[in-house]
Motif scaffolding. Structure first.
Motif, PDB file in Angstrom:
ATOM      1  N   LEU A   1       0.828  -1.200   0.000  1.00 39.01           N
ATOM      2  CA  LEU A   1       0.000   0.000   0.000  1.00 39.01           C
ATOM      3  C   LEU A   1       0.868   1.257   0.000  1.00 39.01           C
ATOM      4  O   LEU A   1       0.579   2.225  -0.719  1.00 39.01           O
ATOM      5  N   ALA A   2       1.933   1.240   0.797  1.00 40.99           N
ATOM      6  CA  ALA A   2       2.834   2.397   0.837  1.00 40.99           C
ATOM      7  C   ALA A   2       3.513   2.600  -0.512  1.00 40.99           C
ATOM      8  O   ALA A   2       3.670   3.733  -0.982  1.00 40.99           O
ATOM      9  N   GLU A   3       3.900   1.483  -1.148  1.00 36.77           N
ATOM     10  CA  GLU A   3       4.527   1.591  -2.469  1.00 36.77           C
ATOM     11  C   GLU A   3       3.538   2.125  -3.496  1.00 36.77           C
ATOM     12  O   GLU A   3       3.894   2.956  -4.355  1.00 36.77           O
ATOM     13  N   TRP A   4       2.291   1.668  -3.425  1.00 33.15           N
ATOM     14  CA  TRP A   4       1.265   2.178  -4.346  1.00 33.15           C
ATOM     15  C   TRP A   4       1.064   3.678  -4.135  1.00 33.15           C
ATOM     16  O   TRP A   4       0.945   4.438  -5.106  1.00 33.15           O
ATOM     17  N   ALA A   5       1.034   4.102  -2.853  1.00 35.74           N
ATOM     18  CA  ALA A   5       0.845   5.526  -2.560  1.00 35.74           C
ATOM     19  C   ALA A   5       2.006   6.360  -3.099  1.00 35.74           C
ATOM     20  O   ALA A   5       1.801   7.444  -3.663  1.00 35.74           O
TER      21      ALA A   5
ATOM     22  N   GLU B   1      -1.429   4.859 -25.971  1.00 31.43           N
ATOM     23  CA  GLU B   1      -2.886   4.725 -25.995  1.00 31.43           C
ATOM     24  C   GLU B   1      -3.494   6.026 -25.486  1.00 31.43           C
ATOM     25  O   GLU B   1      -2.802   6.804 -24.795  1.00 31.43           O
ATOM     26  N   PRO B   2      -4.734   6.304 -25.790  1.00 32.77           N
ATOM     27  CA  PRO B   2      -5.351   7.562 -25.353  1.00 32.77           C
ATOM     28  C   PRO B   2      -5.307   7.702 -23.845  1.00 32.77           C
ATOM     29  O   PRO B   2      -5.550   6.734 -23.114  1.00 32.77           O
ATOM     30  N   PRO B   3      -4.974   8.883 -23.361  1.00 38.31           N
ATOM     31  CA  PRO B   3      -4.909   9.072 -21.907  1.00 38.31           C
ATOM     32  C   PRO B   3      -6.289   8.973 -21.272  1.00 38.31           C
ATOM     33  O   PRO B   3      -7.294   9.273 -21.899  1.00 38.31           O
ATOM     34  N   GLY B   4      -6.305   8.525 -20.018  1.00 37.48           N
ATOM     35  CA  GLY B   4      -7.568   8.414 -19.277  1.00 37.48           C
ATOM     36  C   GLY B   4      -7.329   8.582 -17.801  1.00 37.48           C
ATOM     37  O   GLY B   4      -6.183   8.554 -17.331  1.00 37.48           O
ATOM     38  N   PRO B   5      -8.400   8.729 -17.026  1.00 40.10           N
ATOM     39  CA  PRO B   5      -8.249   8.988 -15.592  1.00 40.10           C
ATOM     40  C   PRO B   5      -7.984   7.732 -14.753  1.00 40.10           C
ATOM     41  O   PRO B   5      -7.644   7.829 -13.578  1.00 40.10           O
ATOM     42  N   SER B   6      -8.147   6.542 -15.323  1.00 38.25           N
ATOM     43  CA  SER B   6      -8.032   5.311 -14.537  1.00 38.25           C
ATOM     44  C   SER B   6      -6.604   5.082 -14.056  1.00 38.25           C
ATOM     45  O   SER B   6      -5.643   5.336 -14.773  1.00 38.25           O
ATOM     46  N   VAL B   7      -6.480   4.591 -12.818  1.00 37.71           N
ATOM     47  CA  VAL B   7      -5.176   4.190 -12.282  1.00 37.71           C
ATOM     48  C   VAL B   7      -5.259   2.744 -11.789  1.00 37.71           C
ATOM     49  O   VAL B   7      -4.578   2.356 -10.848  1.00 37.71           O
ATOM     50  N   SER B   8      -6.114   1.943 -12.436  1.00 35.75           N
ATOM     51  CA  SER B   8      -6.298   0.555 -12.011  1.00 35.75           C
ATOM     52  C   SER B   8      -5.017  -0.244 -12.161  1.00 35.75           C
ATOM     53  O   SER B   8      -4.738  -1.134 -11.368  1.00 35.75           O
ATOM     54  N   ASP B   9      -4.234   0.052 -13.192  1.00 36.14           N
ATOM     55  CA  ASP B   9      -2.941  -0.612 -13.382  1.00 36.14           C
ATOM     56  C   ASP B   9      -1.866   0.456 -13.241  1.00 36.14           C
ATOM     57  O   ASP B   9      -1.242   0.878 -14.215  1.00 36.14           O
ATOM     58  N   LEU B  10      -1.654   0.890 -12.003  1.00 34.26           N
ATOM     59  CA  LEU B  10      -0.804   2.052 -11.762  1.00 34.26           C
ATOM     60  C   LEU B  10       0.636   1.800 -12.169  1.00 34.26           C
ATOM     61  O   LEU B  10       1.292   2.688 -12.725  1.00 34.26           O
ATOM     62  N   ASN B  11       1.148   0.612 -11.909  1.00 29.60           N
ATOM     63  CA  ASN B  11       2.545   0.335 -12.239  1.00 29.60           C
ATOM     64  C   ASN B  11       2.783   0.481 -13.741  1.00 29.60           C
ATOM     65  O   ASN B  11       3.762   1.103 -14.184  1.00 29.60           O
ATOM     66  N   TYR B  12       1.873  -0.072 -14.543  1.00 23.49           N
ATOM     67  CA  TYR B  12       1.988   0.037 -16.005  1.00 23.49           C
ATOM     68  C   TYR B  12       1.876   1.495 -16.437  1.00 23.49           C
ATOM     69  O   TYR B  12       2.664   1.974 -17.264  1.00 23.49           O
ATOM     70  N   ARG B  13       0.906   2.205 -15.887  1.00 20.77           N
ATOM     71  CA  ARG B  13       0.686   3.595 -16.290  1.00 20.77           C
ATOM     72  C   ARG B  13       1.853   4.489 -15.896  1.00 20.77           C
ATOM     73  O   ARG B  13       2.207   5.413 -16.624  1.00 20.77           O
ATOM     74  N   LEU B  14       2.453   4.210 -14.743  1.00 24.31           N
ATOM     75  CA  LEU B  14       3.618   4.997 -14.343  1.00 24.31           C
ATOM     76  C   LEU B  14       4.792   4.733 -15.278  1.00 24.31           C
ATOM     77  O   LEU B  14       5.506   5.674 -15.672  1.00 24.31           O
ATOM     78  N   HIS B  15       4.983   3.471 -15.667  1.00 25.95           N
ATOM     79  CA  HIS B  15       6.037   3.151 -16.632  1.00 25.95           C
ATOM     80  C   HIS B  15       5.782   3.882 -17.953  1.00 25.95           C
ATOM     81  O   HIS B  15       6.708   4.450 -18.548  1.00 25.95           O
TER      82      HIS B  15
ATOM     83  N   TYR C   1       3.051   9.616  -9.978  1.00 22.17           N
ATOM     84  CA  TYR C   1       2.231   9.673 -11.185  1.00 22.17           C
ATOM     85  C   TYR C   1       1.525  11.022 -11.293  1.00 22.17           C
ATOM     86  O   TYR C   1       1.483  11.633 -12.372  1.00 22.17           O
ATOM     87  N   ARG C   2       0.993  11.503 -10.174  1.00 24.62           N
ATOM     88  CA  ARG C   2       0.314  12.796 -10.159  1.00 24.62           C
ATOM     89  C   ARG C   2       1.310  13.941 -10.361  1.00 24.62           C
ATOM     90  O   ARG C   2       1.027  14.907 -11.066  1.00 24.62           O
ATOM     91  N   ALA C   3       2.479  13.832  -9.722  1.00 24.99           N
ATOM     92  CA  ALA C   3       3.468  14.899  -9.837  1.00 24.99           C
ATOM     93  C   ALA C   3       3.997  15.027 -11.263  1.00 24.99           C
ATOM     94  O   ALA C   3       4.332  16.128 -11.720  1.00 24.99           O
ATOM     95  N   LEU C   4       4.054  13.911 -11.999  1.00 29.06           N
ATOM     96  CA  LEU C   4       4.554  13.927 -13.375  1.00 29.06           C
ATOM     97  C   LEU C   4       3.526  14.464 -14.374  1.00 29.06           C
ATOM     98  O   LEU C   4       3.882  14.788 -15.511  1.00 29.06           O
ATOM     99  N   HIS C   5       2.263  14.552 -13.946  1.00 35.43           N
ATOM    100  CA  HIS C   5       1.198  14.882 -14.896  1.00 35.43           C
ATOM    101  C   HIS C   5       1.363  16.232 -15.597  1.00 35.43           C
ATOM    102  O   HIS C   5       1.226  16.290 -16.832  1.00 35.43           O
TER     103      HIS C   5
END
Length: 387
Positions: free
Chosen positions: A243-247, A273-287, A253-257
């Motif tokens: 949980l701490a790592e996800w946070a 891929e088109p950007p979207g608000p979902s963070v369900s797969d945060l590790n992939y999206r951060l990469h 992720y937010r700071a890079l936006h």
């Protein structure tokens, strides 16, 4: 007041039983491990200590002996402290040192329990009101209470002193976390010993400190809850770490936006891929965000002016804040802002970075890359707000 004290004993007892039942669920695969057996013994004694504390609050006698629940509670508490020391030795010391330390603590614990038992009966413990065990001017019973407090305070000090070095020595992250929590529990329980000593001495002197007497019970319950959590960190440790790592990843992720958004607007092809608000797969999206920022940065190379810097942006900061890394982050952010403006206007600077390698900071792993780009993105946001 008695209701609060009973609640504190019950809280400590319930946390102890929860830790015991969890550890007993591992008995099949762990029973041959001497450290595991010491842990089970510690938890059993911990449960006995606070169960007897709750029973003692009800008054009465056990087996016809008055205040026997108090004596059992104190004897179990001494044995519990000894067992906790032995666990620490089994976790962190060599086999020879652990065996030597175990013998020392066992002898000390037995001697203390014998001394407390003798003092209890010499002071007519069975015939005294239960309130006398909160503090009294009677010499023998006062000696009994002070010996008990010393028997609790000394292990708190030794455990605290040992946990820090042992935590730094081990490569096991779970054990390191348990040792650090154990050191916190030792501090809180030492505060219990201090508060309990104040209670005993003030009552012996005939001074009533009122509700402050409950401080010792609160410290005791809090310390035992922390201690119980440290002994079952393998249950809650990994989920909490995840949980701490996800946070942390989400904050990055937010700071890079803001930086990613402006680069994406300048070079839409960087997005897979088109950007979207979902963070369900945060590790992939951060990469993906890191890769896309780098790609957008590369697209700006013909527009980056090598003579652009952010000296003015960091000029007002103190020397400690404006370190080399921070100055570089602001310089990179300033060059990106200048390059984005140059690309929008179609003006290529005379001293562009259209050839050669990146001269930004070289990072050798993804975590370091995220940390560096987060600094650049933060600097970029500050420069944007200041303009």
């Amino acid at each position: 007041m008695n209701a609060i004290r009973t609640l504190c004993f019950a809280t400590a007892a319930l946390s102890s039983y929860a830790a015991l039942f969890y550890r007993l669920s591992q008995v099949r695969r762990s029973w041959r491990d001497s450290a595991y057996r010491a842990l089970i013994a510690t938890l059993l004694l911990q449960c006995l200590t606070f169960t007897m504390g709750a029973v003692a609050m009800g008054g009465g006698s056990i087996l016809g002996v008055g205040n026997l629940a108090i004596l059992i509670m104190h004897l179990a508490a001494v044995a519990f402290c000894v067992a906790a020391q032995i666990i620490l030795l089994r976790w962190a010391a060599t086999d020879e040192a652990a065996a030597r330390g175990t013998r020392y603590w066992l002898i000390t614990g037995i001697a203390l329990d014998v001394l407390l038992t003798v003092l209890f009966f010499l002071a007519d413990g069975p015939g005294r009101p239960a309130s006398d065990f909160d503090g009294t001017s009677r010499p023998l019973l006062l000696t009994y209470l002070l010996v008990f407090i010393v028997s609790q305070a000394v292990p708190c000090v030794t455990i605290y002193r040992q946990c820090g070095p042992y935590a730094r020595m081990t490569d096991n992250a779970s054990l390191r976390q348990a040792l650090r929590m154990l050191s916190v529990a030792a501090v809180v329980l030492f505060l219990y010993c201090t508060a309990r000593t104040v209670n005993i001495l003030t009552l012996a002197a005939g001074v009533d400190i009122g509700a402050w007497k409950l401080a010792s019970n609160v410290f005791s319950a809090s310390g035992i809850v922390i201690l119980s959590l440290s002994l079952i960190n393998s249950l809650w440790g990994p989920p909490v770490s995840q949980l701490a790592e996800w946070a942390r990843s989400y904050r990055s992720y937010r700071a890079l936006h803001p930086l990613w958004r402006d680069l994406y607007e300048a070079s839409p092809d960087i997005a897979l891929e088109p950007p979207g608000p979902s963070v369900s797969d945060l590790n992939y999206r951060l990469h993906r965000r890191v890769v896309e920022i780098r790609d957008g940065w590369r697209d700006l190379r013909p527009y980056i002016d090598r003579e652009t810097s952010a000296a003015g942006a960091v000029g007002g900061m103190s020397g400690g804040e404006a370190g080399a890394e921070l100055r570089q982050a602001f310089a990179e952010a300033a060059q990106i802002r200048q390059a984005l403006e140059a690309k929008r206007t179609g003006i290529v600077p005379d001293h562009s970075k259209d050839a050669g390698d990146f001269d930004d900071r070289d990072t050798d792993n993804f975590v370091a890359e995220v940390a560096w780009l987060t600094q650049v993105a933060t600097a970029y946001s500050k420069l944007s707000k200041a303009s």
